[in-house]
Design a protein around this motif. Sequence first.
Motif, PDB file in Angstrom:
ATOM      1  N   TRP A  44       8.782  -3.996  14.652  1.00  0.00           N
ATOM      2  CA  TRP A  44       8.214  -4.576  13.442  1.00  0.00           C
ATOM      3  C   TRP A  44       9.263  -5.360  12.658  1.00  0.00           C
ATOM      4  CZ3 TRP A  44       3.794  -5.805  11.285  1.00  0.00           C
ATOM      5  CH2 TRP A  44       3.762  -6.095   9.921  1.00  0.00           C
ATOM      6  N   HIS A  45       8.906  -6.550  12.240  1.00  0.00           N
ATOM      7  CA  HIS A  45       9.771  -7.394  11.418  1.00  0.00           C
ATOM      8  C   HIS A  45       9.564  -6.994   9.960  1.00  0.00           C
ATOM      9  CE1 HIS A  45      11.889 -10.812   9.838  1.00  0.00           C
ATOM     10  NE2 HIS A  45      10.807 -11.292   9.249  1.00  0.00           N
ATOM     11  N   PRO A  46      10.561  -6.391   9.296  1.00  0.00           N
ATOM     12  CA  PRO A  46      10.327  -5.823   7.975  1.00  0.00           C
ATOM     13  C   PRO A  46      10.628  -6.735   6.797  1.00  0.00           C
ATOM     14  CG  PRO A  46      12.468  -5.119   8.756  1.00  0.00           C
ATOM     15  CD  PRO A  46      11.886  -6.010   9.836  1.00  0.00           C
ATOM     16  N   ILE A  80       0.876  -9.395  10.617  1.00  0.00           N
ATOM     17  CA  ILE A  80       0.349  -8.896   9.344  1.00  0.00           C
ATOM     18  C   ILE A  80      -1.165  -8.709   9.433  1.00  0.00           C
ATOM     19  CG2 ILE A  80       0.021  -9.429   6.902  1.00  0.00           C
ATOM     20  CD1 ILE A  80       2.696 -10.892   6.960  1.00  0.00           C
ATOM     21  N   ARG A  81      -1.863  -9.686   9.992  1.00  0.00           N
ATOM     22  CA  ARG A  81      -3.331  -9.581  10.130  1.00  0.00           C
ATOM     23  C   ARG A  81      -3.713  -8.353  10.941  1.00  0.00           C
ATOM     24  NH1 ARG A  81      -3.101 -14.967  11.664  1.00  0.00           N
ATOM     25  NH2 ARG A  81      -3.815 -14.404  13.759  1.00  0.00           N
ATOM     26  N   ALA A  82      -2.967  -8.086  12.014  1.00  0.00           N
ATOM     27  CA  ALA A  82      -3.298  -6.947  12.876  1.00  0.00           C
ATOM     28  C   ALA A  82      -3.191  -5.627  12.118  1.00  0.00           C
ATOM     29  CB  ALA A  82      -2.376  -6.933  14.087  1.00  0.00           C
ATOM     30  N   GLU A  83      -2.173  -5.496  11.266  1.00  0.00           N
ATOM     31  CA  GLU A  83      -2.019  -4.256  10.499  1.00  0.00           C
ATOM     32  C   GLU A  83      -3.123  -4.119   9.459  1.00  0.00           C
ATOM     33  OE1 GLU A  83       0.559  -1.916  11.436  1.00  0.00           O
ATOM     34  OE2 GLU A  83       0.191  -3.394  13.024  1.00  0.00           O
ATOM     35  N   LEU A 108       9.775   0.839   7.236  1.00  0.00           N
ATOM     36  CA  LEU A 108       8.484   1.216   6.657  1.00  0.00           C
ATOM     37  C   LEU A 108       8.290   0.553   5.300  1.00  0.00           C
ATOM     38  CD1 LEU A 108       5.873   2.824   6.711  1.00  0.00           C
ATOM     39  CD2 LEU A 108       7.152   4.835   5.910  1.00  0.00           C
ATOM     40  N   LYS A 109       9.333   0.499   4.498  1.00  0.00           N
ATOM     41  CA  LYS A 109       9.243  -0.217   3.220  1.00  0.00           C
ATOM     42  C   LYS A 109       8.883  -1.675   3.480  1.00  0.00           C
ATOM     43  CE  LYS A 109       9.769  -0.852  -1.251  1.00  0.00           C
ATOM     44  NZ  LYS A 109       9.723  -2.320  -1.395  1.00  0.00           N
ATOM     45  N   GLY A 110       9.473  -2.260   4.525  1.00  0.00           N
ATOM     46  CA  GLY A 110       9.159  -3.640   4.864  1.00  0.00           C
ATOM     47  C   GLY A 110       7.734  -3.822   5.351  1.00  0.00           C
ATOM     48  N   TRP A 111       7.178  -2.782   5.972  1.00  0.00           N
ATOM     49  CA  TRP A 111       5.761  -2.838   6.375  1.00  0.00           C
ATOM     50  C   TRP A 111       4.879  -2.960   5.137  1.00  0.00           C
ATOM     51  CZ3 TRP A 111       1.411   0.221   5.586  1.00  0.00           C
ATOM     52  CH2 TRP A 111       0.329   0.003   6.453  1.00  0.00           C
ATOM     53  N   ASP A 113       5.853  -4.023   2.176  1.00  0.00           N
ATOM     54  CA  ASP A 113       6.148  -5.282   1.503  1.00  0.00           C
ATOM     55  C   ASP A 113       5.364  -6.448   2.091  1.00  0.00           C
ATOM     56  OD1 ASP A 113       7.968  -3.998  -0.131  1.00  0.00           O
ATOM     57  OD2 ASP A 113       9.745  -4.672   0.959  1.00  0.00           O
ATOM     58  N   ARG A 114       5.256  -6.498   3.399  1.00  0.00           N
ATOM     59  CA  ARG A 114       4.619  -7.634   4.051  1.00  0.00           C
ATOM     60  C   ARG A 114       3.099  -7.501   4.126  1.00  0.00           C
ATOM     61  NH1 ARG A 114       6.162  -8.753   9.546  1.00  0.00           N
ATOM     62  NH2 ARG A 114       5.584 -10.916   9.131  1.00  0.00           N
ATOM     63  N   VAL A 115       2.610  -6.300   4.367  1.00  0.00           N
ATOM     64  CA  VAL A 115       1.179  -6.102   4.621  1.00  0.00           C
ATOM     65  C   VAL A 115       0.381  -5.946   3.329  1.00  0.00           C
ATOM     66  CG1 VAL A 115      -0.504  -4.566   5.730  1.00  0.00           C
ATOM     67  CG2 VAL A 115       1.651  -5.121   6.903  1.00  0.00           C
ATOM     68  N   TRP A 116       0.954  -5.276   2.330  1.00  0.00           N
ATOM     69  CA  TRP A 116       0.228  -4.991   1.088  1.00  0.00           C
ATOM     70  C   TRP A 116       0.522  -6.080   0.060  1.00  0.00           C
ATOM     71  CZ3 TRP A 116      -1.183   0.543  -0.425  1.00  0.00           C
ATOM     72  CH2 TRP A 116      -1.482   1.289   0.714  1.00  0.00           C
ATOM     73  N   HIS A 117       0.078  -7.268   0.323  1.00  0.00           N
ATOM     74  CA  HIS A 117       0.418  -8.400  -0.528  1.00  0.00           C
ATOM     75  C   HIS A 117      -0.727  -8.724  -1.483  1.00  0.00           C
ATOM     76  CE1 HIS A 117      -2.302 -10.845   1.837  1.00  0.00           C
ATOM     77  NE2 HIS A 117      -1.705 -10.450   2.950  1.00  0.00           N
ATOM     78  N   GLN A 118      -0.420  -9.622  -2.402  1.00  0.00           N
ATOM     79  CA  GLN A 118      -1.429 -10.069  -3.373  1.00  0.00           C
ATOM     80  C   GLN A 118      -2.596 -10.743  -2.649  1.00  0.00           C
ATOM     81  OE1 GLN A 118      -0.608 -13.383  -6.140  1.00  0.00           O
ATOM     82  NE2 GLN A 118      -1.175 -11.972  -7.777  1.00  0.00           N
ATOM     83  N   GLY A 119      -3.779 -10.462  -3.142  1.00  0.00           N
ATOM     84  CA  GLY A 119      -4.974 -11.029  -2.531  1.00  0.00           C
ATOM     85  C   GLY A 119      -5.606 -10.117  -1.499  1.00  0.00           C
ATOM     86  N   TYR A 120      -4.808  -9.196  -0.961  1.00  0.00           N
ATOM     87  CA  TYR A 120      -5.340  -8.195  -0.041  1.00  0.00           C
ATOM     88  C   TYR A 120      -5.250  -6.799  -0.659  1.00  0.00           C
ATOM     89  CZ  TYR A 120      -5.719  -4.980   3.895  1.00  0.00           C
ATOM     90  OH  TYR A 120      -6.091  -3.937   4.722  1.00  0.00           O
TER      91      TYR A 120
END
Length: 254
Positions: A44-46, A80-83, A108-111, A113-120
């Motif tokens: 995973w790219h964090p 990101i979409r897959a997660e 995990l923090k990077g997960w 940061d990237r997945v739980w973004h604004q708009g989602y």
Amino acid sequence: MKVFWISAHPEPRSLNGFLTAEGQRALRAEGHEVEVSDLYAMGWHPVVDAAGYAHDPAERFQVASAAKHAYESGALSADIRAEQEKINRADTLVIQFPMWWFGMPAILKGWFDRVWHQGYAYGFRGPGGEWIGYGDGFLAGKRALAVVTMGGPSWFYGERGIHGAVDELLFPLQHGTLFYAGAKVLPPVLISGADRFTPEDGQNAAKELCERLLAMSTTEPIPYRTQNGGDYDENLVLQPYVAPGLTGLGVHLA
């Protein structure tokens, strides 16, 4: 249950790896669906970057707005979409990790940061214009459980232990991330003294974990105060009559 299990440990032969395998085996044996993101195994790219949100590097990178635009326009990176799709399919999240330096591993923090973004994951308002959060949000109706291994003995993490109370160490994840997103956050599974475990200790921990996993659908969640339930004023500060004279993280428990 439809469980999405996110794990963050680099060694599958570790105690974490053993507990992951045993926990997922127990869930599947009872007919539950389990989908897994093993972040280290996935590579995973964090790191939040412009590429993840298809942002033009020639323009200033404003992370929140770029992420929201990419999500709404279908331009998010595939990882990101897959997660997010895994989260959407699940009714229960299990977040498993070793506590390193009083928090989760960077991957995990990077997960988050990237997945739980604004708009989602955040940035929404209700019908009255109120901000949505802390008890309501995109995880509303879902349950979440943290499974955490810790190197020190349990008394290090007590109310007067030198490491600090473990509930407060986990507050940013459990309250500020999971409950903020609307999840019913279950009391965590805490495995202390992990680096001193014998094989027998590992089996006992696996037994405890499996029992907790199989009871997730009926376990009472941590009673955090909801944002819009009346305990907070218009500035999202606790009303004077709520826990009067008290401060600290514990005041946000009903």
